[in-house]
Motif scaffolding. Structure first.
Motif, mmCIF file in Angstrom:
data_model
loop_
_atom_site.group_PDB
_atom_site.id
_atom_site.type_symbol
_atom_site.label_atom_id
_atom_site.label_comp_id
_atom_site.label_asym_id
_atom_site.label_seq_id
_atom_site.Cartn_x
_atom_site.Cartn_y
_atom_site.Cartn_z
ATOM 1 N N ARG A 126 5.897 -27.813 26.207
ATOM 2 C CA ARG A 126 5.686 -27.476 24.796
ATOM 3 C C ARG A 126 7.030 -27.394 24.067
ATOM 4 O O ARG A 126 7.184 -27.973 22.992
ATOM 5 N N TYR A 157 8.198 -30.039 21.012
ATOM 6 C CA TYR A 157 8.616 -29.592 19.684
ATOM 7 C C TYR A 157 10.066 -29.987 19.415
ATOM 8 O O TYR A 157 10.410 -30.438 18.318
ATOM 9 N N THR A 185 2.223 -31.794 23.643
ATOM 10 C CA THR A 185 2.261 -30.329 23.788
ATOM 11 C C THR A 185 0.859 -29.728 23.885
ATOM 12 O O THR A 185 0.719 -28.564 24.269
ATOM 13 N N ARG A 186 -0.181 -30.487 23.565
ATOM 14 C CA ARG A 186 -1.552 -29.961 23.619
ATOM 15 C C ARG A 186 -1.894 -29.589 25.053
ATOM 16 O O ARG A 186 -1.702 -30.367 25.975
ATOM 17 N N ALA A 231 -0.370 -27.562 26.849
ATOM 18 C CA ALA A 231 0.806 -27.079 27.579
ATOM 19 C C ALA A 231 0.895 -25.563 27.446
ATOM 20 O O ALA A 231 0.284 -24.952 26.577
ATOM 21 N N PRO A 244 1.938 -22.012 26.387
ATOM 22 C CA PRO A 244 2.487 -21.566 25.099
ATOM 23 C C PRO A 244 3.946 -21.136 25.247
ATOM 24 O O PRO A 244 4.383 -20.744 26.330
#
Length: 179
Positions: free
Chosen positions: A98, A102, A151-152, A154, A156
């Motif tokens: 994640r 980002y 990142t979906r 993954a 947090p």
């Protein structure tokens, strides 16, 4: 070439997932690994010396793309190469996926002016004519989207916890070790 590498590796990895390879069982996981494959390839160009006779872009090609407003363009190219490599490793490591996704999305946004500059100024890339702006911008948007999609599902990102003064005052005192 970069787009072909991304899409071909994505299709291959997702196919492996469909065949039972758990690491690529979800679309976002396959996307994460495909972006990593692409980044390992593109990041290598950041470190290829200008005199190398390989059919790929080199450091000098990438320095030429950097807008004149960016100080130390050679160092910026090296830095972005390192960040791409770190991002690729982060994408294939579930714990960091994640944050890596980002971070890479942000890096791709920050690198967009160099791609626009290269297209508008018609800067050749690996001896080939510059790719047009109508091609570069959508590709960059696709890379951003793939990094974010990866990142979906993954883990947090860890949250910084701040305890209020009232919570600290009412919290039980830590137990002391008996010795």
């Amino acid at each position: 070439m970069t787009l072909i590498v991304l899409l071909a590796s994505f299709a291959l990895l997702r196919g492996l997932g469909a065949l039972g390879v758990r690491r690529f069982a979800t679309w976002p996981a396959a996307a994460a690994h495909a972006v990593a494959v692409m980044l390992f390839m593109t990041a290598s160009a950041h470190f290829v010396p200008a005199g190398a006779t390989v059919p790929m872009p080199n450091h000098a090609d990438l320095v030429a793309m950097v807008p004149s407003a960016v100080p130390f363009p050679s160092a910026a190219v090296h830095l972005t190469g390192v960040l791409e490599l770190l991002g690729a490793v982060g994408l294939i490591t579930a714990r960091f996926r994640r944050a890596a996704g980002y971070g890479l999305a942000l890096l791709f946004v920050l690198m967009l002016p160099a791609n626009i500059n290269a297209a508008v100024a018609e800067i050749p890339f690996a001896g080939e004519p510059a790719s047009p702006l109508w091609q570069r911008v959508p590709e960059q948007i696709l890379y951003i989207a793939m990094a974010l999609w990866a990142t979906r599902g993954a883990r947090p990102l860890p949250r910084l916890r701040r305890r209020s003064a009232a919570a600290k005052a009412t919290a039980p005192a830590p137990a002391r070790a008996r010795g």
